[in-house]
Design a protein around this motif. Structure first.
Motif, PDB file in Angstrom:
ATOM      1  N   PRO A  10      -5.847  21.569  -1.095  1.00  0.00           N
ATOM      2  CA  PRO A  10      -5.630  22.973  -0.730  1.00  0.00           C
ATOM      3  C   PRO A  10      -5.272  23.175   0.745  1.00  0.00           C
ATOM      4  N   VAL A  11      -5.341  22.126   1.537  1.00  0.00           N
ATOM      5  CA  VAL A  11      -5.131  22.252   2.989  1.00  0.00           C
ATOM      6  C   VAL A  11      -3.630  22.316   3.304  1.00  0.00           C
ATOM      7  N   THR A  12      -3.290  23.185   4.218  1.00  0.00           N
ATOM      8  CA  THR A  12      -1.894  23.321   4.649  1.00  0.00           C
ATOM      9  C   THR A  12      -1.834  23.155   6.167  1.00  0.00           C
ATOM     10  N   GLY A  31      -8.069  24.681  14.157  1.00  0.00           N
ATOM     11  CA  GLY A  31      -8.070  23.913  15.406  1.00  0.00           C
ATOM     12  C   GLY A  31      -7.991  22.413  15.234  1.00  0.00           C
ATOM     13  N   ALA A  32      -7.484  21.954  14.086  1.00  0.00           N
ATOM     14  CA  ALA A  32      -7.311  20.513  13.883  1.00  0.00           C
ATOM     15  C   ALA A  32      -6.100  20.026  14.690  1.00  0.00           C
ATOM     16  N   ASP A  33      -6.104  18.752  15.019  1.00  0.00           N
ATOM     17  CA  ASP A  33      -4.984  18.193  15.786  1.00  0.00           C
ATOM     18  C   ASP A  33      -3.860  17.703  14.890  1.00  0.00           C
ATOM     19  N   GLY A  34      -4.192  17.404  13.644  1.00  0.00           N
ATOM     20  CA  GLY A  34      -3.162  16.878  12.763  1.00  0.00           C
ATOM     21  C   GLY A  34      -3.466  17.144  11.303  1.00  0.00           C
ATOM     22  N   TYR A  35      -2.392  17.211  10.525  1.00  0.00           N
ATOM     23  CA  TYR A  35      -2.523  17.424   9.084  1.00  0.00           C
ATOM     24  C   TYR A  35      -1.569  16.468   8.374  1.00  0.00           C
ATOM     25  N   GLY A  36      -2.070  15.851   7.318  1.00  0.00           N
ATOM     26  CA  GLY A  36      -1.205  14.975   6.534  1.00  0.00           C
ATOM     27  C   GLY A  36      -1.240  15.396   5.082  1.00  0.00           C
ATOM     28  N   GLU A  37      -0.062  15.473   4.473  1.00  0.00           N
ATOM     29  CA  GLU A  37      -0.006  15.925   3.079  1.00  0.00           C
ATOM     30  C   GLU A  37      -0.394  14.818   2.109  1.00  0.00           C
ATOM     31  N   ASN A  38      -0.195  13.573   2.549  1.00  0.00           N
ATOM     32  CA  ASN A  38      -0.552  12.440   1.684  1.00  0.00           C
ATOM     33  C   ASN A  38      -0.972  11.248   2.545  1.00  0.00           C
ATOM     34  N   ALA A  39      -1.274  10.127   1.883  1.00  0.00           N
ATOM     35  CA  ALA A  39      -1.814   8.974   2.610  1.00  0.00           C
ATOM     36  C   ALA A  39      -0.804   8.369   3.588  1.00  0.00           C
ATOM     37  N   ASP A  76     -13.244  12.355  -3.618  1.00  0.00           N
ATOM     38  CA  ASP A  76     -12.989  11.282  -2.645  1.00  0.00           C
ATOM     39  C   ASP A  76     -11.723  10.465  -2.866  1.00  0.00           C
ATOM     40  N   ILE A  77     -10.970  10.742  -3.903  1.00  0.00           N
ATOM     41  CA  ILE A  77      -9.792   9.909  -4.194  1.00  0.00           C
ATOM     42  C   ILE A  77      -8.762   9.952  -3.057  1.00  0.00           C
ATOM     43  N   GLY A  78      -8.429  11.142  -2.611  1.00  0.00           N
ATOM     44  CA  GLY A  78      -7.430  11.282  -1.553  1.00  0.00           C
ATOM     45  C   GLY A  78      -7.888  10.587  -0.284  1.00  0.00           C
ATOM     46  N   LYS A  79      -9.158  10.804   0.056  1.00  0.00           N
ATOM     47  CA  LYS A  79      -9.718  10.156   1.245  1.00  0.00           C
ATOM     48  C   LYS A  79      -9.646   8.634   1.097  1.00  0.00           C
ATOM     49  N   TYR A 135       0.822  -1.215   0.000  1.00  0.00           N
ATOM     50  CA  TYR A 135       0.000   0.000   0.000  1.00  0.00           C
ATOM     51  C   TYR A 135       0.860   1.271   0.000  1.00  0.00           C
ATOM     52  N   SER A 136       1.957   1.239   0.729  1.00  0.00           N
ATOM     53  CA  SER A 136       2.834   2.431   0.779  1.00  0.00           C
ATOM     54  C   SER A 136       3.413   2.720  -0.603  1.00  0.00           C
ATOM     55  N   GLU A 137       3.837   1.659  -1.287  1.00  0.00           N
ATOM     56  CA  GLU A 137       4.376   1.845  -2.645  1.00  0.00           C
ATOM     57  C   GLU A 137       3.286   2.374  -3.582  1.00  0.00           C
ATOM     58  N   ILE A 138       2.073   1.849  -3.432  1.00  0.00           N
ATOM     59  CA  ILE A 138       0.952   2.318  -4.250  1.00  0.00           C
ATOM     60  C   ILE A 138       0.692   3.802  -3.973  1.00  0.00           C
ATOM     61  N   SER A 139       0.700   4.150  -2.697  1.00  0.00           N
ATOM     62  CA  SER A 139       0.402   5.528  -2.309  1.00  0.00           C
ATOM     63  C   SER A 139       1.441   6.507  -2.866  1.00  0.00           C
ATOM     64  N   GLN A 140       2.702   6.110  -2.774  1.00  0.00           N
ATOM     65  CA  GLN A 140       3.763   6.985  -3.295  1.00  0.00           C
ATOM     66  C   GLN A 140       3.651   7.131  -4.818  1.00  0.00           C
ATOM     67  N   LYS A 141       3.353   6.028  -5.476  1.00  0.00           N
ATOM     68  CA  LYS A 141       3.190   6.076  -6.937  1.00  0.00           C
ATOM     69  C   LYS A 141       1.960   6.925  -7.302  1.00  0.00           C
ATOM     70  N   ALA A 142       0.906   6.809  -6.487  1.00  0.00           N
ATOM     71  CA  ALA A 142      -0.313   7.594  -6.757  1.00  0.00           C
ATOM     72  C   ALA A 142      -0.007   9.091  -6.699  1.00  0.00           C
ATOM     73  N   ASP A 143       0.789   9.496  -5.721  1.00  0.00           N
ATOM     74  CA  ASP A 143       1.169  10.917  -5.609  1.00  0.00           C
ATOM     75  C   ASP A 143       1.875  11.377  -6.883  1.00  0.00           C
ATOM     76  N   GLU A 144       2.706  10.505  -7.410  1.00  0.00           N
ATOM     77  CA  GLU A 144       3.478  10.821  -8.620  1.00  0.00           C
ATOM     78  C   GLU A 144       2.549  10.888  -9.845  1.00  0.00           C
ATOM     79  N   VAL A 145       1.689   9.869  -9.980  1.00  0.00           N
ATOM     80  CA  VAL A 145       0.789   9.794 -11.150  1.00  0.00           C
ATOM     81  C   VAL A 145      -0.184  10.973 -11.180  1.00  0.00           C
TER      82      VAL A 145
END
Lengths: 83, 248
Positions: B211-213, B221-229, B133-136, A17-27
């Protein structure tokens, strides 16, 4: 149920899943993430790149070129903004 | 022994790197037809078939370990290869992940009975007015892979829906996603709603979306932010530890 073997399996799954996620960010930098392998749009919202065919049950074809930023074409239709 | 299932044998043709051919190939070849059928159906995203085959395997006394390793994981390994090599894209990966969940749902009671508990429970949703919903969904896939139980509220989620789900599932974490600058403030409204109904101290709230930073997350007032999965999982684990310490 071997708990240790399960943990090892989950580590392997997380690695995949981590590899998929990193590739998804790139794609996603150059290809709309809602566009599937057959260039059909899977988005639940409207997009100006959606091209509907005569088959109403078929997903629309993505007519986007991917040469421009696809996100500007997204339209958040079908929902009332929250007040 | 070779790959008996015709469809899976065809899918395996996408695996072209010698090391992977050996590793994945050997892992598949030692499995029987039922497990190969499960792996194949996971790859093509047939979640109802994976559901049915998992039930069938359990009825036939296959162990949860065997089902996970020989059926589900072998399938997901090929999904990973196909995605990396641009044969499939994010939507196909997500339907495969949904099929994985369908299989895992049958294994969870067995895990629980064996003392393997989920590391935490997360409520996830895209906020009101937003249909992206893709990111979620990628975050949900990763969180489940990390051992969290995730309840997905989908898109266009109102504050009370988040709160009701937290109470219903006794969740420790809430993850909110937004893609539009116009809907992003609705994350702050969910946080305010949790304060109003007295739930704010019970959970930790994470936000994410293009768009979230970090600055915006702090401001609302969120406790955490993640840029990616990947960051989403790291943040979820971190917040869970902090919440447990606070409640101890």
């Amino acid at each position: 149920m071997d708990a240790e073997r399960y943990r090892t399996s989950m580590e392997r799954l997380f690695e995949i899943y981590s590899e998929i996620s990193q590739k998804a960010d790139e794609v996603m930098q150059s290809r709309c993430p809602y566009k599937d392998a057959r260039s059909r749009c899977t988005a639940q919202f409207d997009c100006r790149n959606q091209f509907f065919t005569k088959d109403p049950s078929a997903k629309p074809i993505c007519a986007g070129s991917d040469r421009i930023d696809y996100r500007s074409a997204w339209v958040n239709g079908g929902s009332v903004p929250f007040e | 022994m070779s790959i008996q299932h015709e469809g899976l044998a065809k899918e395996f043709e996408w695996v072209t790197r010698p090391g992977e051919q050996k590793h994945i190939g050997e892992s598949i070849e030692k499995t029987d037809l039922l497990m190969q059928e499960m792996a194949y159906n996971l790859i093509v995203g047939a979640n109802t078939e994976v559901d049915r085959l998992t039930k069938e395997a359990l009825d036939k006394d296959y162990s949860a370990n065997k089902i996970l390793d020989d059926g589900l994981l072998n399938g997901m390994a090929i999904v990973g290869v196909k995605f990396r090599d641009n044969v499939i894209f994010v939507p196909e990966v997500l339907v495969a992940a949904r099929a994985m969940k369908a299989g895992m749902a049958h294994l969870e009671p067995i895990l629980s009975a064996s003392g393997v508990e989920p590391i935490g429970t997360v409520i996830m949703g895209t906020v009101k007015g937003d249909l992206h919903d893709i990111g979620k969904n990628l975050c949900i896939m990763m969180l489940r892979g990390a051992g969290f139980v995730v309840h997905d509220l989908g898109v266009d989620t109102a504050p009370d829906e988040f709160a009701d789900a937290v109470e219903e599932h006794e969740a420790q974490l809430v993850g909110m996603s937004a893609l539009l600058t116009t809907t992003m403030p609705n994350m702050g409204r969910v946080i305010s709603y949790f304060e109003d109904v007295g739930l704010r101290d019970e959970v930790r709230m994470m936000v994410g979306g293009a768009p979230v930073t970090q600055e915006f997350a702090d401001e609302m007032g969120a406790d955490g932010y993640g840029e990616n999965a990947v960051e989403c999982v790291d943040k979820a684990k971190e917040l869970l530890v902090l919440l447990k310490e606070l409640k101890a």
